[in-house]
Scaffold this active site. Structure first.
Site, short mmCIF file in Angstrom:
data_model
loop_
_atom_site.label_atom_id
_atom_site.label_comp_id
_atom_site.label_asym_id
_atom_site.label_seq_id
_atom_site.Cartn_x
_atom_site.Cartn_y
_atom_site.Cartn_z
N GLY A 275 0.86 -1.20 0.00
CA GLY A 275 0.00 0.00 0.00
C GLY A 275 0.88 1.24 0.00
O GLY A 275 0.69 2.18 0.76
N ASP A 300 0.75 -1.38 -4.82
CA ASP A 300 -0.45 -0.58 -4.56
C ASP A 300 -1.43 -0.85 -5.69
O ASP A 300 -1.18 -1.72 -6.54
CB ASP A 300 -0.10 0.92 -4.47
N ASP A 331 -4.11 -5.94 -4.99
CA ASP A 331 -5.21 -5.53 -4.13
C ASP A 331 -4.96 -6.17 -2.77
O ASP A 331 -4.97 -7.40 -2.65
CB ASP A 331 -6.52 -6.04 -4.76
N PHE A 332 -4.69 -5.35 -1.75
CA PHE A 332 -4.26 -5.97 -0.49
C PHE A 332 -5.36 -6.71 0.26
O PHE A 332 -5.10 -7.34 1.28
CB PHE A 332 -3.45 -5.03 0.40
N ARG A 347 2.56 1.69 5.69
CA ARG A 347 2.51 3.02 6.31
C ARG A 347 1.21 3.72 5.93
O ARG A 347 0.84 3.77 4.75
CB ARG A 347 3.70 3.84 5.83
N HIS A 351 -4.96 2.82 9.19
CA HIS A 351 -5.91 3.76 9.80
C HIS A 351 -7.03 4.17 8.82
O HIS A 351 -7.94 4.88 9.20
CB HIS A 351 -5.21 4.98 10.43
C1 LIG Z 1 -3.14 6.89 2.96
S1 LIG Z 1 -2.43 6.12 1.58
C2 LIG Z 1 -0.81 5.69 2.16
C3 LIG Z 1 0.18 5.55 1.04
C4 LIG Z 1 1.63 5.33 1.46
N1 LIG Z 1 1.80 4.12 2.26
C5 LIG Z 1 2.17 6.53 2.22
O1 LIG Z 1 2.57 6.37 3.37
O2 LIG Z 1 2.17 7.63 1.66
C6 LIG Z 1 -3.26 4.56 1.55
C7 LIG Z 1 -2.85 3.70 0.38
O3 LIG Z 1 -3.60 2.47 0.43
C8 LIG Z 1 -3.81 2.09 -0.92
N2 LIG Z 1 -4.91 1.13 -1.05
C9 LIG Z 1 -6.21 1.33 -0.77
N3 LIG Z 1 -6.93 0.23 -1.06
C10 LIG Z 1 -6.03 -0.68 -1.54
C11 LIG Z 1 -6.17 -2.01 -2.00
N4 LIG Z 1 -7.35 -2.62 -2.01
N5 LIG Z 1 -5.07 -2.65 -2.39
C12 LIG Z 1 -3.86 -2.03 -2.37
N6 LIG Z 1 -3.66 -0.76 -1.94
C13 LIG Z 1 -4.74 -0.10 -1.53
C14 LIG Z 1 -4.17 3.41 -1.58
O4 LIG Z 1 -4.13 3.31 -2.98
C15 LIG Z 1 -3.16 4.35 -0.97
O5 LIG Z 1 -1.98 4.43 -1.71
#
Ligand SMILES: C[S@@+](CC[C@H](N)C(=O)[O-])C[C@H]1O[C@@H](n2cnc3c(N)ncnc32)[C@H](O)[C@@H]1O
Length: 464
Positions: A275, A300, A331-332, A347, A351
């Site tokens: 992510g 991501d 897709d996590f 990171r 939340h």
């Molecule tokens: C708040 S951002 C944090 C991004 C990065 N880790 C940072 O610290 O800047 C949350 C991340 O979760 C990813 N995300 C949300 N749903 C997801 C999914 N189903 N599979 C993979 N990533 C996902 C979003 O695309 C986004 O990049």
């Protein structure tokens, strides 16, 4: 002499005023000792970063906190309740000024710029723009132009139609980070917030409506990002998230964790950022430890991976050429991250989700891991003095001086606001360390330790 109440004790107002005075004295003394002018709206915000002594910084942070808390408490004590209770207009006006680039139009013009010129450059009606800037002037975001009218050639006066930068708007002009955060906060976050009450009043676990954001935009935020309209907002979201990281000192994570110990092993290691967004954290890490031999994997959703590739080719093409970074869309919730990595890092993702969803993410990471691997997660959530602790539950040693709220009240506003933002955007929450340890344990992880990175922390887990 301090006013006394009926029992002879100094009044709360006097106690608050004296806290403000003594803290202002601390600030004056420390700045003086460093040979710097005391902070004011007329100094640039970078002055604070010139305080080099750690001891001095600590004193200033405490004094700042005390003043912020005491001023807010004093104002709330003396003002009409409606004055304290209502303020949403400032955010709306801030968005106008930031989007129209007003602060940048005022750069290097200490005498100010006339509203007609600002209107012509920004394309906003002069009367409306002036009203917006007037509101932002009384909240100290801008100054009125200075001393350009002389009454009887003697008394300088402010011009009503001229605006100039001050410490706050200079930050708006020069910091892309601030503008990125305002762009996200005054749109997605602000709009969702107007639906918080509706969402909470009608909340039904069986309902398909997951969050205030969904009420505002028709889909949960992470799904909205996949819609044609939402795709346009992906980069605003990512820039806002990156911006918050800057404000919270994201580079502190480089020094807080003993990365070099892991990189100096015989076999080059691989770190998987789960992510990762654009992978900006891994970019920073790779650059900071460029001479060590390790690789990173950025995982991501596809739209974020695309943004990531653009960022890396712009900012760190050597890493791409040397094959030190891989981009793997996934897709996590549905997929297990790439296996065979040594450190898994996550990171600012957990939340965004309620516990049951976090458990799926963490369990998928656990499936990718082998014994000896570690999982690190960074967040600014688990501030032990704040979230969901009663404001009065702090030990005396940490507590603010009376009559302030023991947790420094309004000075901690951002911590509490961040938690509410999670509620507005995702119906999720900022969690405490204990809550993360409990979540990790349900997904098969053992808590090892927390590494303090200043404004945030890194929690280290191992497989059970
Ligand atoms: C708040 S951002 C944090 C991004 C990065 N880790 C940072 O610290 O800047 C949350 C991340 O979760 C990813 N995300 C949300 N749903 C997801 C999914 N189903 N599979 C993979 N990533 C996902 C979003 O695309 C986004 O990049």
């Amino acid at each position: 002499m301090a006013n006394k109440d009926l029992n002879g004790a100094a009044s709360q107002l006097d106690l608050l005023a004296s806290l403000i005075t003594s803290s202002v004295n601390v600030i004056n003394t420390e700045y003086n000792a460093a040979g710097l002018p005391s902070p004011s709206l007329d100094t640039s915000s970078s002055v604070e970063s010139n305080i080099v002594s750690n001891e001095s910084r600590k004193k200033i942070v405490k004094a700042n906190r005390t003043i912020e808390a005491a001023c807010a408490q004093l104002c709330a004590s003396i003002s009409r309740p409606e004055h304290s209770l209502l303020n949403f207009e400032e955010s709306a006006c801030l968005r106008v000024a930031s989007t129209a680039g007003i602060a940048r139009l005022l750069l290097d013009k200490p005498e100010g710029v006339h509203i007609k010129q600002l209107s012509a450059s920004s394309g906003i009606d002069p009367d409306s723009l002036e009203r917006v800037l007037r509101l932002l002037t009384i909240t100290h975001v801008f100054n009125e132009g200075k001393y350009i009218i002389y009454i009887l050639d003697v008394y300088p006066s402010f011009s009503p139609d001229v605006f100039a930068n001050n410490k706050l708007s200079l930050n708006l002009a020069t910091s892309e980070t601030t503008r990125d955060i305002i762009a996200l906060a005054t749109r997605d976050t602000f709009t969702s917030a107007t639906y918080l009450s509706d969402f909470l009043q009608t909340a039904d676990p069986a309902s398909a409506v997951e969050s205030p954001f969904q009420l505002a935009y028709g889909a949960p935020m992470m799904q909205y990002h996949n819609t044609p309209e939402g795709k346009k907002t992906v980069s605003i979201f990512m820039k806002g998230v990156t911006g918050w990281g800057e404000i919270l000192g994201k580079s502190d994570m480089i020094h807080a964790f003993p990365w070099a110990d892991h990189f100096s092993s015989e076999k080059p290691i691989t770190i998987c950022d789960v992510g990762a967004g654009t992978g900006h954290i891994m970019l920073m890490l790779l650059r900071a430890f460029a001479s060590y031999s390790f690789r990173v994997v950025v995982q991501d959703r596809p739209a974020f991976i695309e943004l990531g590739k653009q960022l890396w080719s712009r900012e760190y093409p050597e890493a791409l050429q040397e094959g030190r970074v891989d981009f793997v869309p996934f897709d996590f919730f549905a997929d297990v991250p790439l296996g065979g990595c040594d450190i898994y890092y996550i990171r600012y993702c957990l939340h965004n989700w309620p516990d049951d969803k976090c458990l799926v993410i963490l369990s998928n990471i656990a499936k990718a891991m082998k014994a000896g691997n570690i999982l690190l997660r960074t967040s600014d959530d688990e501030d032990e003095t704040a979230l969901r602790h009663s404001v009065s539950s702090l030990a005396d040693a940490e507590a603010a001086p009376k009559p302030l709220l023991p947790n420094y009240g309004a000075a901690r506003f951002r911590d509490y606001a961040g938690d509410i933002n999670m509620l507005n955007l995702f119906n999720s929450k900022d969690r405490t360390l204990e809550e993360y340890v409990a979540l990790g344990s349900r997904a098969g992880f053992v808590y090892e330790r927390a590494w303090d990175t200043g404004e945030s922390s890194i929690i280290e887990f191992k497989l059970e």
